[in-house]
Structures are given as C-alpha cells and as structure tokens.
Design a protein around this motif. Structure first.
Motif, PDB file in Angstrom:
ATOM      1  N   ALA A 209       7.271  -3.176 -15.160  1.00 25.80           N
ATOM      2  CA  ALA A 209       6.834  -4.076 -14.089  1.00 25.80           C
ATOM      3  C   ALA A 209       5.941  -5.177 -14.647  1.00 25.80           C
ATOM      4  O   ALA A 209       5.229  -4.992 -15.640  1.00 25.80           O
ATOM      5  CB  ALA A 209       6.099  -3.298 -13.016  1.00 25.80           C
ATOM      6  N   ASP A 210       5.998  -6.345 -13.999  1.00 30.00           N
ATOM      7  CA  ASP A 210       5.094  -7.422 -14.403  1.00 30.00           C
ATOM      8  C   ASP A 210       3.640  -7.004 -14.254  1.00 30.00           C
ATOM      9  O   ASP A 210       2.814  -7.242 -15.135  1.00 30.00           O
ATOM     10  CB  ASP A 210       5.342  -8.674 -13.543  1.00 30.00           C
ATOM     11  N   THR A 211       3.328  -6.401 -13.104  1.00 28.99           N
ATOM     12  CA  THR A 211       1.960  -5.960 -12.815  1.00 28.99           C
ATOM     13  C   THR A 211       2.012  -4.596 -12.152  1.00 28.99           C
ATOM     14  O   THR A 211       2.883  -4.345 -11.306  1.00 28.99           O
ATOM     15  CB  THR A 211       1.234  -6.950 -11.882  1.00 28.99           C
ATOM     16  N   VAL A 212       1.084  -3.740 -12.527  1.00 27.65           N
ATOM     17  CA  VAL A 212       0.923  -2.456 -11.859  1.00 27.65           C
ATOM     18  C   VAL A 212      -0.530  -2.309 -11.421  1.00 27.65           C
ATOM     19  O   VAL A 212      -1.450  -2.524 -12.221  1.00 27.65           O
ATOM     20  CB  VAL A 212       1.322  -1.282 -12.770  1.00 27.65           C
ATOM     21  N   ILE A 213      -0.687  -1.984 -10.148  1.00 31.40           N
ATOM     22  CA  ILE A 213      -2.010  -1.567  -9.659  1.00 31.40           C
ATOM     23  C   ILE A 213      -2.009  -0.041  -9.773  1.00 31.40           C
ATOM     24  O   ILE A 213      -1.288   0.641  -9.041  1.00 31.40           O
ATOM     25  CB  ILE A 213      -2.259  -2.024  -8.214  1.00 31.40           C
ATOM     26  N   ARG A 214      -2.780   0.470 -10.695  1.00 26.30           N
ATOM     27  CA  ARG A 214      -2.716   1.882 -11.042  1.00 26.30           C
ATOM     28  C   ARG A 214      -3.737   2.704 -10.267  1.00 26.30           C
ATOM     29  O   ARG A 214      -4.882   2.287 -10.083  1.00 26.30           O
ATOM     30  CB  ARG A 214      -2.959   2.046 -12.546  1.00 26.30           C
ATOM     31  N   ASN A 215      -3.268   3.857  -9.788  1.00 30.26           N
ATOM     32  CA  ASN A 215      -4.158   4.871  -9.216  1.00 30.26           C
ATOM     33  C   ASN A 215      -4.910   4.358  -7.984  1.00 30.26           C
ATOM     34  O   ASN A 215      -6.129   4.173  -8.000  1.00 30.26           O
ATOM     35  CB  ASN A 215      -5.152   5.367 -10.271  1.00 30.26           C
ATOM     36  N   VAL A 216      -4.150   4.098  -6.919  1.00 29.92           N
ATOM     37  CA  VAL A 216      -4.756   3.749  -5.637  1.00 29.92           C
ATOM     38  C   VAL A 216      -4.357   4.787  -4.596  1.00 29.92           C
ATOM     39  O   VAL A 216      -3.468   5.609  -4.827  1.00 29.92           O
ATOM     40  CB  VAL A 216      -4.308   2.348  -5.153  1.00 29.92           C
TER      41      VAL A 216
ATOM     42  N   THR B 280       2.037   6.527   9.222  1.00 29.89           N
ATOM     43  CA  THR B 280       1.410   7.796   9.629  1.00 29.89           C
ATOM     44  C   THR B 280      -0.107   7.765   9.619  1.00 29.89           C
ATOM     45  O   THR B 280      -0.742   8.654  10.186  1.00 29.89           O
ATOM     46  CB  THR B 280       1.866   8.917   8.698  1.00 29.89           C
ATOM     47  N   GLY B 281      -0.698   6.793   8.928  1.00 30.05           N
ATOM     48  CA  GLY B 281      -2.143   6.766   8.784  1.00 30.05           C
ATOM     49  C   GLY B 281      -2.663   7.603   7.641  1.00 30.05           C
ATOM     50  O   GLY B 281      -3.877   7.753   7.477  1.00 30.05           O
ATOM     51  N   GLU B 282      -1.763   8.154   6.810  1.00 29.58           N
ATOM     52  CA  GLU B 282      -2.183   8.973   5.669  1.00 29.58           C
ATOM     53  C   GLU B 282      -2.626   8.090   4.500  1.00 29.58           C
ATOM     54  O   GLU B 282      -2.200   6.934   4.376  1.00 29.58           O
ATOM     55  CB  GLU B 282      -1.028   9.855   5.204  1.00 29.58           C
ATOM     56  N   LEU B 283      -3.429   8.676   3.611  1.00 32.05           N
ATOM     57  CA  LEU B 283      -3.781   8.054   2.343  1.00 32.05           C
ATOM     58  C   LEU B 283      -2.943   8.716   1.264  1.00 32.05           C
ATOM     59  O   LEU B 283      -3.070   9.928   1.020  1.00 32.05           O
ATOM     60  CB  LEU B 283      -5.270   8.221   2.054  1.00 32.05           C
ATOM     61  N   LEU B 284      -2.081   7.946   0.614  1.00 30.93           N
ATOM     62  CA  LEU B 284      -1.090   8.481  -0.309  1.00 30.93           C
ATOM     63  C   LEU B 284      -1.389   8.007  -1.731  1.00 30.93           C
ATOM     64  O   LEU B 284      -1.367   6.800  -2.006  1.00 30.93           O
ATOM     65  CB  LEU B 284       0.308   8.023   0.096  1.00 30.93           C
ATOM     66  N   PRO B 285      -1.651   8.929  -2.674  1.00 31.71           N
ATOM     67  CA  PRO B 285      -1.889   8.530  -4.074  1.00 31.71           C
ATOM     68  C   PRO B 285      -0.640   7.893  -4.677  1.00 31.71           C
ATOM     69  O   PRO B 285       0.473   8.399  -4.512  1.00 31.71           O
ATOM     70  CB  PRO B 285      -2.216   9.858  -4.759  1.00 31.71           C
ATOM     71  N   THR B 286      -0.810   6.774  -5.378  1.00 29.94           N
ATOM     72  CA  THR B 286       0.350   6.073  -5.919  1.00 29.94           C
ATOM     73  C   THR B 286      -0.079   4.982  -6.882  1.00 29.94           C
ATOM     74  O   THR B 286      -1.254   4.600  -6.929  1.00 29.94           O
ATOM     75  CB  THR B 286       1.176   5.437  -4.782  1.00 29.94           C
ATOM     76  N   ASP B 287       0.883   4.467  -7.644  1.00 31.25           N
ATOM     77  CA  ASP B 287       0.784   3.168  -8.285  1.00 31.25           C
ATOM     78  C   ASP B 287       1.541   2.173  -7.408  1.00 31.25           C
ATOM     79  O   ASP B 287       2.390   2.554  -6.600  1.00 31.25           O
ATOM     80  CB  ASP B 287       1.435   3.179  -9.672  1.00 31.25           C
ATOM     81  N   ILE B 288       1.235   0.897  -7.594  1.00 34.26           N
ATOM     82  CA  ILE B 288       1.989  -0.163  -6.916  1.00 34.26           C
ATOM     83  C   ILE B 288       2.538  -1.088  -7.979  1.00 34.26           C
ATOM     84  O   ILE B 288       1.777  -1.685  -8.761  1.00 34.26           O
ATOM     85  CB  ILE B 288       1.103  -0.949  -5.929  1.00 34.26           C
TER      86      ILE B 288
ATOM     87  N   ILE C  12       6.247  -6.919  -4.202  1.00 30.81           N
ATOM     88  CA  ILE C  12       6.087  -5.482  -4.452  1.00 30.81           C
ATOM     89  C   ILE C  12       7.469  -4.892  -4.704  1.00 30.81           C
ATOM     90  O   ILE C  12       8.415  -5.145  -3.953  1.00 30.81           O
ATOM     91  CB  ILE C  12       5.420  -4.796  -3.247  1.00 30.81           C
ATOM     92  N   VAL C  13       7.588  -4.078  -5.762  1.00 35.19           N
ATOM     93  CA  VAL C  13       8.890  -3.463  -6.056  1.00 35.19           C
ATOM     94  C   VAL C  13       8.824  -1.942  -6.156  1.00 35.19           C
ATOM     95  O   VAL C  13       9.871  -1.286  -6.196  1.00 35.19           O
ATOM     96  CB  VAL C  13       9.513  -4.035  -7.350  1.00 35.19           C
ATOM     97  N   GLY C  14       7.608  -1.376  -6.169  1.00 38.94           N
ATOM     98  CA  GLY C  14       7.533   0.068  -6.281  1.00 38.94           C
ATOM     99  C   GLY C  14       6.275   0.648  -5.683  1.00 38.94           C
ATOM    100  O   GLY C  14       5.183   0.109  -5.866  1.00 38.94           O
ATOM    101  N   THR C  15       6.437   1.740  -4.935  1.00 37.11           N
ATOM    102  CA  THR C  15       5.316   2.511  -4.395  1.00 37.11           C
ATOM    103  C   THR C  15       5.675   3.985  -4.441  1.00 37.11           C
ATOM    104  O   THR C  15       6.818   4.363  -4.698  1.00 37.11           O
ATOM    105  CB  THR C  15       4.997   2.116  -2.934  1.00 37.11           C
ATOM    106  N   LEU C  16       4.695   4.832  -4.193  1.00 38.63           N
ATOM    107  CA  LEU C  16       4.865   6.287  -4.123  1.00 38.63           C
ATOM    108  C   LEU C  16       5.497   6.829  -5.404  1.00 38.63           C
ATOM    109  O   LEU C  16       6.327   7.745  -5.382  1.00 38.63           O
ATOM    110  CB  LEU C  16       5.689   6.674  -2.891  1.00 38.63           C
ATOM    111  N   ASP C  17       5.035   6.261  -6.525  1.00 37.36           N
ATOM    112  CA  ASP C  17       5.544   6.685  -7.825  1.00 37.36           C
ATOM    113  C   ASP C  17       4.583   6.180  -8.899  1.00 37.36           C
ATOM    114  O   ASP C  17       3.636   5.449  -8.615  1.00 37.36           O
ATOM    115  CB  ASP C  17       6.958   6.127  -8.053  1.00 37.36           C
ATOM    116  N   HIS C  18       4.882   6.551 -10.150  1.00 36.43           N
ATOM    117  CA  HIS C  18       4.097   6.083 -11.295  1.00 36.43           C
ATOM    118  C   HIS C  18       4.888   5.006 -12.015  1.00 36.43           C
ATOM    119  O   HIS C  18       6.093   5.145 -12.219  1.00 36.43           O
ATOM    120  CB  HIS C  18       3.795   7.241 -12.257  1.00 36.43           C
ATOM    121  N   TYR C  19       4.200   3.921 -12.410  1.00 33.79           N
ATOM    122  CA  TYR C  19       4.865   2.805 -13.073  1.00 33.79           C
ATOM    123  C   TYR C  19       4.067   2.343 -14.282  1.00 33.79           C
ATOM    124  O   TYR C  19       2.833   2.520 -14.352  1.00 33.79           O
ATOM    125  CB  TYR C  19       5.018   1.620 -12.110  1.00 33.79           C
ATOM    126  N   GLU C  20       4.778   1.728 -15.227  1.00 35.94           N
ATOM    127  CA  GLU C  20       4.159   1.039 -16.352  1.00 35.94           C
ATOM    128  C   GLU C  20       4.251  -0.460 -16.105  1.00 35.94           C
ATOM    129  O   GLU C  20       5.252  -0.944 -15.554  1.00 35.94           O
ATOM    130  CB  GLU C  20       4.866   1.396 -17.663  1.00 35.94           C
TER     131      GLU C  20
END
Length: 566
Positions: A19-26, A33-41, A48-56
C-alpha cells in the motif's frame, strides 16, 4: 497526493502490492454497529483500499491504538461568516477533523455577484480540505433592501457543472416558492433533479408540503424538536446547527439516536475563529451532543455518513475500501479529541497548507458611501408613543416584535438606556443610493457609544447600533475608510476595530490575528455595557428577515409579517 488508478487500488487492497500508506494499529469505529475494531487502514493514493486486516505500506502512520473515524462533513456554512478567506478557513478548520465543508458564498455574492462565485469555485480547487460550493439562490435576498448584485438562473447555470459545485444553496424566498414567483420558478426548474438546499424557519403544515414539493431536500433552520420531527417525517434532512449566534443543538438532539441518525447531519452555518479557538468546530458539536446523551454511533454517523449521503457524496462518509481517505484519529471518542487528520490520503500538517496555490482575494473596494453620514442622519423624528422595537433572543436569529414608549427631545425619538433600547440604523453601502433605515432594538445593554458592522445579512449594508448619534455616524464613516469590518466607538473616538477589506466581509489576515482582534472587540463592547457573547454577529443578523420579526432595511422599518413600512 495524486488520485490512484483502479488497477493499483485493486492490487494494494487485495495485498498483491504494498500500500502507498498504512495507518497501523488503530481501533476503527464501526458506523454500522458502533464497535471498536482493531485494524490497519491501507490507502492507495487518495482512496482507502483495506480495513479489518494487516497491511504493509511504503509510508506508515503509527496509530498507536487511537480511534479512527471518518472525516467530518459540515453540511452548510458561509465561509465569509468565519471572517477569513477560504484558505485561512481551510487552515483553521481542517485540523478539527472537518475534511469536507459545503459552503454557500451567499454573503459575498450579495456584494459582488458572479465574481464571488468565481472566487469561491477557484479557491475550492486549491484548498487542502474538500471545499464544495452550493450556488447562492437568493441574490438579492430581498427587494426591501439594496443589494450589491443580482444573480439570475442563467448566471447560476454557468457554474452548475463545475467539479466543486453540488447544487443550489439555501432557498430562502419561501413566499416566492409558495406563490410561484417567476424568478424563483426559473431557478428551481433550472436545478430540478439536482440538490437544492432549504431555508425554512418555522415552516409547518401544508406550507411545508408545498415548499418540499419544489424539490428542496434539506433545512438548517429548525429551532424546536417538534418542527424538526415534522420535517424529517416529510423527507427532509435536518441539519442540526450550532454556530456562533444560532445555537439549536440542545433543542434538537433529543431526536438524534442510531435509528434516526440517517435523517440528521450537523452544520455550523456561521462560526468565527474565536469560537473555534475556544470550543472547536464540528468536533465541538459532536462532543456537545454526546455530553447531552446522544450515543456516539448516532453523533459520528450524522457527522459523516449521513451527511455524505444527503449531499450525494457517495465516495466518503465511512472508513471502508473504495472510499475517499478522509480519516480522523482521536485520542478520546466521547470527548472527540482530534490528534491527527488525514485528508484525501495526506497527513495534515503545516507543509501541506504551505504547498497550496493561494489566489488573491476580490472585492477590496466594496464600501461606497455617496457622502459621509452625520449625526442627524441617524435621527428618528416623531413621537415616543408605542414605537416598534426589535427584540433579541439569545442563541437565535428569530427576533420578537416589541413596542415601547420612548423619550422625545426636540422632536427626535431617543434611545432609552433604562429600558435597554438603543437606536439601530442600516446604511446602504453599495454605491447605488444613500438610503438609511432607522429603528430601535432591545437587548444590547449599551450604556453609551456605538457598534458598527459592514456584515449585515443578507445584503450586507452597514449596520450600526448605539446610544449616541455622533458616535454612530463616526462608526459608519470609519468602516468606509477601512474597507469594512467591525468597530467600537465611544465619546467620539474609535476604541477598537477589525478591518474586513475582502468585500467588507472577510479579513486578509491569518485566522490567529482575527481571533485575537475579536477578543479585543468583545472586551471593548463589554466596556460599553454589552454582555452579548457575539455582539457583532448578533448585530449583523438584525437586518435579516426572519418571521416573526421586525426588520430594519435601508428603506426604513418593516413588519415582515405584513411586508410593509411601520
């Protein structure tokens, strides 16, 4: 950051490319649902091209467990009322998480006409935030006052396909809509099928039905829960407003919950840098709503996804693959503490603002009085028996129609400090005529002196209020010398002022300077006895025709209910 290609977005989102940019560990705040979900963006270009997963990523922004929410969308505002240019507004507001702002250059358009639309559409192409424009539908705003310009349907159509234009801005001429005024019909028909903003204070029942049948879809003027509920039940999107003068959030948030949040959004309408410094912008509205019992899911959904859907901005409003990368990182969800902002995939910092191409302002010589005014120009001749008086309501622009017995000296009706009644005048400033409207207002608390403003909604003639005719005249003449602005005068001397040379509405100074000048002006007004939180904005709204209300125009004093001179 440049827009990405579809193929690159697919490759990066699916993990086949870094990915061009990753926001790690949010912790992503899920607007479903109103939940807080651990993820990278993961972000590719501005998307935005990816959520609910780990990215480089080639570029990494450390989230450090912060909460990620979609960028906030201010659904209705007038940049001019921030008293700064679009570029300073951008720099002032974007760090508060407002990544999209939908503006109506109505104030500047009423002074300059098409050059105002040219200025705003060109500026919007260069701001870091996504500044969108709704085209001003009421120029002039009323035939009862002298405006600086006229915009017909043909003028507006020239901008309809501009990439930053959404549609037609707040349609204030309710009688014109309901009575089929030809000018109104031409504009409504020209933009039929597109977005048309509403402006319908106190409108209810069959008259509201008729107004909505014109294709108008939003309203930011609801002031009671009952009024707002009727409007959303009839298909309107209600924009909950909390500005520097108009404060409707407390009255309307009892309606806001996760079930109703698709039908509500937030707007500021008119908010200046001093209030932004003290309280915030949309972050303040979200924080206040939650403190009043609104569930965070409803507050953040209304501030982003609901707003985006209402204005056809389907590419944003959620942190989800394929959406525009407008992201706010929070240290605290309930307090809406903004720590970082990503706008179209770019981390917002000073360098990003410095890289913009800033265009020069327009309307630098817009104040034109045929001749200096004198103290006698402020006078009202007649008897003091049951004079009509404008009243003020804190936090609202709706003004009661009052009457009072006022003292008379040498055939001149006088203001009366004992009743907290001051003189108010509106002086035409566009060079078309030398009209002056005169009347009285209750609620400023002045013990002497005068306050004046070249911001006077919606035609923006010079508004002056005071207890001394000579001080009032000095205040008006001073504003012509400075090219417009705000001024406080006492005992024949200017004690504080703030020049607004851009169309007599905006400063060409940094927003920090404007903030500090407002502090000085507020202190000077308090020294005259005025305890209003926003005396100059309150003054600026007094020429605005809001039912039920007595209006001071540059023709005289008008009963807006009957539309005749009193």
């Amino acid at each position: 950051m440049a827009a990405s290609t579809i193929s690159s977005r697919i490759a990066q989102g699916s993990g086949r490319a870094v990915a061009d940019t990753v926001i790690r560990n949010v912790r992503l705040f899920d607007l479903v649902t109103g939940e807080l979900l651990p993820t990278d963006i993961a972000i590719c270009g501005d998307t935005i091209v990816g959520t609910l997963d780990h990215y480089e990523g080639t570029n990494v922004i450390e989230g450090r467990g912060r909460i990620a929410v979609p960028g906030f969308i201010d659904t209705h505002l007038h940049v001019e009322s921030s008293l700064i240019t679009p570029f300073e507004f951008d720099r002032c507001v974007l760090p508060h998480g407002v990544t999209t702002a939908i503006c109506d250059p109505h104030e500047m358009a009423n002074v300059l006409g098409r050059p105002a639309l040219d200025y705003f559409t060109e500026a919007a192409l260069r701001t870091v935030m996504d500044l969108r424009v709704n085209l001003s539908s009421c120029v002039p705003s009323t035939h009862l006052e002298t405006s600086g310009a006229t915009l017909g349907a043909t003028d507006l159509l020239a901008y309809r396909d501009h990439p930053k234009v959404i549609g037609l801005a707040e349609f204030m001429n309710i009688p014109g809509v309901l009575n089929g005024d030809p000018v109104c019909m031409e504009k409504l028909e020209a933009f039929a099928g597109g977005h048309i903003d509403g402006h319908a204070p106190l409108l209810r029942g069959r008259r509201l039905n008729g107004y909505l049948s014109a294709g108008i879809t939003t309203d930011h003027e609801a002031t009671t829960a009952e009024e707002a509920l009727e409007k959303v039940r009839k298909g309107m999107m209600v924009l909950i407003r909390e500005g520097s003068v108009c404060k409707d959030l407390r009255a309307l948030v009892p309606l806001l919950n996760p079930v109703t949040s698709p039908f509500f959004a937030f707007c500021t309408d008119d908010r200046n840098p001093l209030e932004i410094a003290h309280e915030g912008h949309l972050d303040y509205l979200i924080r206040l709503a939650i403190s009043l019992g609104v569930e965070p899911l409803a507050a953040y959904r209304s501030a982003s996804l609901s707003a985006a859907n209402a204005f056809g901005l389907r590419d944003r409003g959620m942190i989800a693959p394929g959406r525009r990368a407008d992201i706010v990182l929070l240290d605290d969800l309930r307090e809406c503490v903004v720590s970082d902002v990503i706008s179209a995939g770019r981390l917002v910092d000073d360098a990003l603002f410095a890289a913009r191409e800033v265009i020069p302002p327009v309307g630098l010589e817009s104040i034109s009085l045929p001749a200096p005014v004198s103290a006698t120009d402020m006078e009202i001749k007649g008897s003091g028996t049951q004079r009509p008086v404008i009243g003020l309501l804190p936090g609202q622009i709706i003004t009661p129609f009052l009457h009072a017995d006022l003292p008379v000296a040498d055939g001149i009706v006088q203001p009366d400090g004992a009743q907290d009644i001051a003189r108010i005048c509106v002086v035409a400033r566009h060079g078309h005529n030398d009209n002056i409207g005169r009347g009285f207002v209750k609620g400023f608390g002045l013990s002497g002196g005068a306050l004046a403003s070249s911001v006077g909604h919606d035609s923006h003639n010079i508004c002056v209020v005071g207890m001394n005719d000579a001080d009032m005249a000095l205040a008006v003449n001073h504003l012509e010398k400075t090219g417009g602005g705000f001024v406080v005068v006492r005992d024949g001397a200017v004690v504080a002022d703030m020049p607004l040379p851009v169309a007599g509405l905006m400063s060409d100074a940094p927003f920090e300077t404007v903030r500090d000048q407002l502090e000085v002006l507020r202190a000077a007004a308090r020294a005259l006895g005025c305890q209003l939180d926003e005396p100059f904005l309150q003054l600026a709204f007094l020429p605005l025709p809001v039912i039920p209300h007595l209006k001071i125009t540059d023709f005289g004093m008008v009963d807006v209910n009957r539309m005749e001179l009193v």
